[in-house]
Design a protein around this motif. Sequence first.
Motif, PDB file in Angstrom:
ATOM      1  N   PHE A 110       0.821  -1.215   0.000  1.00  0.00           N
ATOM      2  CA  PHE A 110       0.000   0.000   0.000  1.00  0.00           C
ATOM      3  C   PHE A 110       0.856   1.267   0.000  1.00  0.00           C
ATOM      4  O   PHE A 110       0.691   2.143  -0.847  1.00  0.00           O
ATOM      5  N   GLU A 111       1.787   1.354   0.945  1.00  0.00           N
ATOM      6  CA  GLU A 111       2.596   2.579   1.071  1.00  0.00           C
ATOM      7  C   GLU A 111       3.437   2.840  -0.177  1.00  0.00           C
ATOM      8  O   GLU A 111       3.548   3.979  -0.625  1.00  0.00           O
ATOM      9  N   GLN A 112       4.007   1.771  -0.742  1.00  0.00           N
ATOM     10  CA  GLN A 112       4.816   1.919  -1.957  1.00  0.00           C
ATOM     11  C   GLN A 112       3.956   2.391  -3.126  1.00  0.00           C
ATOM     12  O   GLN A 112       4.407   3.180  -3.955  1.00  0.00           O
ATOM     13  N   THR A 113       2.715   1.909  -3.176  1.00  0.00           N
ATOM     14  CA  THR A 113       1.802   2.296  -4.258  1.00  0.00           C
ATOM     15  C   THR A 113       1.447   3.775  -4.131  1.00  0.00           C
ATOM     16  O   THR A 113       1.426   4.508  -5.128  1.00  0.00           O
ATOM     17  N   LYS A 126      -4.858  -1.791  -3.517  1.00  0.00           N
ATOM     18  CA  LYS A 126      -3.734  -2.266  -2.698  1.00  0.00           C
ATOM     19  C   LYS A 126      -4.060  -2.221  -1.197  1.00  0.00           C
ATOM     20  O   LYS A 126      -3.180  -2.361  -0.358  1.00  0.00           O
ATOM     21  N   ILE A 127      -5.326  -2.002  -0.862  1.00  0.00           N
ATOM     22  CA  ILE A 127      -5.764  -2.146   0.531  1.00  0.00           C
ATOM     23  C   ILE A 127      -6.071  -3.631   0.734  1.00  0.00           C
ATOM     24  O   ILE A 127      -7.043  -4.154   0.196  1.00  0.00           O
ATOM     25  N   ASP A 128      -5.203  -4.291   1.467  1.00  0.00           N
ATOM     26  CA  ASP A 128      -5.305  -5.738   1.642  1.00  0.00           C
ATOM     27  C   ASP A 128      -6.446  -6.087   2.604  1.00  0.00           C
ATOM     28  O   ASP A 128      -6.569  -5.470   3.655  1.00  0.00           O
ATOM     29  N   ILE A 129      -7.245  -7.065   2.223  1.00  0.00           N
ATOM     30  CA  ILE A 129      -8.349  -7.524   3.076  1.00  0.00           C
ATOM     31  C   ILE A 129      -8.055  -8.945   3.584  1.00  0.00           C
ATOM     32  O   ILE A 129      -8.004  -9.188   4.783  1.00  0.00           O
ATOM     33  N   HIS A 186       0.590  -0.799  11.835  1.00  0.00           N
ATOM     34  CA  HIS A 186       1.324   0.100  10.939  1.00  0.00           C
ATOM     35  C   HIS A 186       0.579   0.252   9.604  1.00  0.00           C
ATOM     36  O   HIS A 186       0.443   1.351   9.068  1.00  0.00           O
ATOM     37  N   TYR A 187       0.101  -0.873   9.093  1.00  0.00           N
ATOM     38  CA  TYR A 187      -0.584  -0.896   7.796  1.00  0.00           C
ATOM     39  C   TYR A 187      -1.873  -0.069   7.846  1.00  0.00           C
ATOM     40  O   TYR A 187      -2.126   0.777   6.981  1.00  0.00           O
ATOM     41  N   ASP A 188      -2.674  -0.315   8.876  1.00  0.00           N
ATOM     42  CA  ASP A 188      -3.932   0.433   9.009  1.00  0.00           C
ATOM     43  C   ASP A 188      -3.690   1.917   9.240  1.00  0.00           C
ATOM     44  O   ASP A 188      -4.458   2.760   8.755  1.00  0.00           O
ATOM     45  N   THR A 189      -2.627   2.249   9.957  1.00  0.00           N
ATOM     46  CA  THR A 189      -2.286   3.654  10.175  1.00  0.00           C
ATOM     47  C   THR A 189      -1.939   4.332   8.847  1.00  0.00           C
ATOM     48  O   THR A 189      -2.366   5.460   8.584  1.00  0.00           O
ATOM     49  N   ALA A 190      -1.184   3.632   8.006  1.00  0.00           N
ATOM     50  CA  ALA A 190      -0.824   4.181   6.691  1.00  0.00           C
ATOM     51  C   ALA A 190      -2.073   4.428   5.842  1.00  0.00           C
ATOM     52  O   ALA A 190      -2.193   5.469   5.178  1.00  0.00           O
ATOM     53  N   ILE A 191      -3.013   3.490   5.889  1.00  0.00           N
ATOM     54  CA  ILE A 191      -4.260   3.640   5.122  1.00  0.00           C
ATOM     55  C   ILE A 191      -5.083   4.802   5.687  1.00  0.00           C
ATOM     56  O   ILE A 191      -5.594   5.646   4.940  1.00  0.00           O
ATOM     57  N   GLU A 196      -7.139  10.436   5.337  1.00  0.00           N
ATOM     58  CA  GLU A 196      -7.209  11.743   5.994  1.00  0.00           C
ATOM     59  C   GLU A 196      -6.676  12.861   5.096  1.00  0.00           C
ATOM     60  O   GLU A 196      -7.122  13.995   5.168  1.00  0.00           O
ATOM     61  N   GLN A 197      -5.688  12.528   4.266  1.00  0.00           N
ATOM     62  CA  GLN A 197      -5.118  13.524   3.356  1.00  0.00           C
ATOM     63  C   GLN A 197      -6.075  13.836   2.213  1.00  0.00           C
ATOM     64  O   GLN A 197      -5.943  14.815   1.541  1.00  0.00           O
TER      65      GLN A 197
END
Length: 197
Positions: A110-113, A126-129, A186-191, A196-197
């Motif tokens: 996700f973050e790299q994308t 790229k949001i993994d479920i 960490h993953y959910d925080t990045a999403i 939020e942005q």
Amino acid sequence: MAVTKQIKTALVSVFHKDGLDELLAKLNAEGVKFLSTGGTQKFIESLGYECQAVESLTSYPSILGGRVKTLHPKVFGGILARRNEEGDRQQMQQYDIPEIDLVIVDLYPFEQTVASGAQEQDIIEKIDIGGISLIRAGAKNFNDVVIVPSKAQYGQLLSILNEQGAQTTLEQRRQFAAAAFGVSSHYDTAIHNWFEQ
């Protein structure tokens, strides 16, 4: 309640295959059976190891453009079942649910994308479920299951396998679970930050 648990069946479903071959070789040498999906299954078979397709277990193909692959009671039942609970064991038998003792998974990048400047639709895909659900399930049931939530933990598992064979202590499983919740957090925080942005 047995504190040391034997790894007999591993569910392997990873986005990044690098560094996986050494771990698979050791697991295979220890007689661990593999269960997998799509590209990971092809990768495991390309190394010469037998691998059961998740689809053959669930009797469902990968659907909705790959959005739904592992989300099925036979997969999650196999991870979440409490081996020391008579009711859980009876239901596993009733619904033909296999025990899954090891889950090796990593998450869509996700973050790299996001960092690549991709379009919103590509970022959303790229949001993994399934992966995040497997991580949480394996970590929740650390009493019975080893969860390897990213390639950063491959070395840790490999050294355990080299020292102890295909078995782990409760404390080792708890450490993997702690790392797993760190990965999911960490993953959910990045999403969350991206939304939020």
